[in-house]
Design a protein around this motif. Structure first.
Motif, PDB file in Angstrom:
ATOM      1  N   GLY A  67       2.512   8.853   3.108  1.00  0.00           N
ATOM      2  CA  GLY A  67       2.923   8.751   1.793  1.00  0.00           C
ATOM      3  C   GLY A  67       3.956   7.701   1.627  1.00  0.00           C
TER       4      GLY A  67
ATOM      5  N   GLU B 223      -6.561   5.998   5.444  1.00  0.00           N
ATOM      6  CA  GLU B 223      -5.097   5.476   5.870  1.00  0.00           C
ATOM      7  C   GLU B 223      -4.362   5.042   4.464  1.00  0.00           C
TER       8      GLU B 223
ATOM      9  N   GLU C 195      -3.887   5.349   0.247  1.00  0.00           N
ATOM     10  CA  GLU C 195      -4.020   6.225  -0.826  1.00  0.00           C
ATOM     11  C   GLU C 195      -4.329   5.279  -1.974  1.00  0.00           C
ATOM     12  N   ASP C 196      -3.404   4.116  -2.044  1.00  0.00           N
ATOM     13  CA  ASP C 196      -3.458   3.219  -3.151  1.00  0.00           C
ATOM     14  C   ASP C 196      -2.909   1.902  -2.969  1.00  0.00           C
TER      15      ASP C 196
ATOM     16  N   PRO D   7      -9.645   5.141   2.658  1.00  0.00           N
ATOM     17  CA  PRO D   7      -9.430   6.448   2.331  1.00  0.00           C
ATOM     18  C   PRO D   7      -8.569   7.195   3.478  1.00  0.00           C
TER      19      PRO D   7
ATOM     20  N   THR E 148       0.701  -1.203   0.047  1.00  0.00           N
ATOM     21  CA  THR E 148      -0.065   0.028  -0.044  1.00  0.00           C
ATOM     22  C   THR E 148       0.884   1.277  -0.087  1.00  0.00           C
ATOM     23  N   GLN E 149       0.143   2.288  -0.619  1.00  0.00           N
ATOM     24  CA  GLN E 149       0.866   3.490  -0.400  1.00  0.00           C
ATOM     25  C   GLN E 149       0.099   4.215   0.561  1.00  0.00           C
ATOM     26  N   ARG E 150       0.619   4.951   1.694  1.00  0.00           N
ATOM     27  CA  ARG E 150      -0.008   5.361   2.993  1.00  0.00           C
ATOM     28  C   ARG E 150      -0.568   6.940   2.387  1.00  0.00           C
ATOM     29  N   THR E 151      -1.518   7.374   2.897  1.00  0.00           N
ATOM     30  CA  THR E 151      -2.269   8.690   2.679  1.00  0.00           C
ATOM     31  C   THR E 151      -0.938   9.746   3.132  1.00  0.00           C
ATOM     32  N   GLY E 152      -1.307  11.090   2.453  1.00  0.00           N
ATOM     33  CA  GLY E 152      -0.202  12.086   2.773  1.00  0.00           C
ATOM     34  C   GLY E 152      -0.627  12.764   4.041  1.00  0.00           C
ATOM     35  N   HIS E 153      -1.706  12.350   4.794  1.00  0.00           N
ATOM     36  CA  HIS E 153      -2.044  13.187   5.989  1.00  0.00           C
ATOM     37  C   HIS E 153      -1.761  12.496   7.403  1.00  0.00           C
TER      38      HIS E 153
END
Length: 216
Positions: free
Chosen positions: A86, A157, A159-160, A155, A75-80
């Protein structure tokens, strides 16, 4: 690097059988083997940023069968997020009090983060705990995803969600040993760039431990 596939339906494939056997052997031979950020940085100690006992966590190394061989789900972690925003990660997190152990925690976190139902994971084994510089004792749980499924990122945690061939990750030629300045000294870590994805730090360290346990 991986065994040839004999079918594309479940965890009865040759590669899954091979991994199950190797992980079982490793659990008997390497009970005292220590892995973690500090192996490359012995002067920093096992918990570079934590004074108390380690916090228990678990991650899932989930393997999806394809015609070319098994892939690892990342996974790619969200930026926040407050930590590791990220970055590339394996599904996982802290072991909660209600969890019965690292396997249950890894499967719970995978369901929360990517929508993977626990019943779709065939447990193959686990690796030696990985000690992180941020004070976690992470147990990597290895499992074959036995049914084709559409992953659903949380969403809050994730991003992708993407996959990387296990053969790529288990090829030591793709394991870069790099360093960065950390509090006035060089801190070493593994990195495994894959296209536009930059896999490094704890995630790359756990993948390296997987290689050393099963393929070395």
């Amino acid at each position: 690097m991986t065994a040839p596939l004999v079918n594309n339906s479940n965890a009865g494939s040759d590669w899954a059988h091979h991994l199950r056997e190797r992980l079982a052997q490793a659990s008997l031979l390497d009970r005292e083997r220590e892995t973690g950020d500090h192996i490359l940085n012995p002067d920093l100690g096992p918990y570079a940023k934590w004074d108390g006992p380690p916090r228990d966590a678990a991650v899932l190394i989930g393997l999806v069968e394809t015609r070319e061989g098994p892939n690892v789900v990342l996974t790619q972690r969200t930026g926040h997020l407050n930590s590791h925003a990220g970055q590339i990660a394996l599904p996982g997190g802290k072991i909660d009090p209600q969890d019965k152990g690292p396997v249950e925690a890894a499967l719970r976190e995978a369901e929360e983060e990517i929508g993977l139902q626990p019943k779709r994971v065939e447990l193959l084994g686990s690796l030696a705990p990985y000690l992180t510089g941020s004070g976690y004792r992470v147990v990597p749980v290895v499992g074959a995803i036995t049914e084709i499924t559409a992953f659903r990122p949380n969403p809050e945690e994730v991003e992708d969600i993407f996959e990387v061939p296990l053969a790529f990750l288990m090829n030591p030629a793709n394991h870069q040993k790099l360093s960065r300045d950390w509090e006035g000294r060089q801190r070493y870590f593994y990195a495994m760039p894959f296209g536009e994805r930059y896999i490094w730090g704890v995630t790359a360290g756990i993948i390296r431990s997987f290689y050393e346990t099963v393929y070395r």
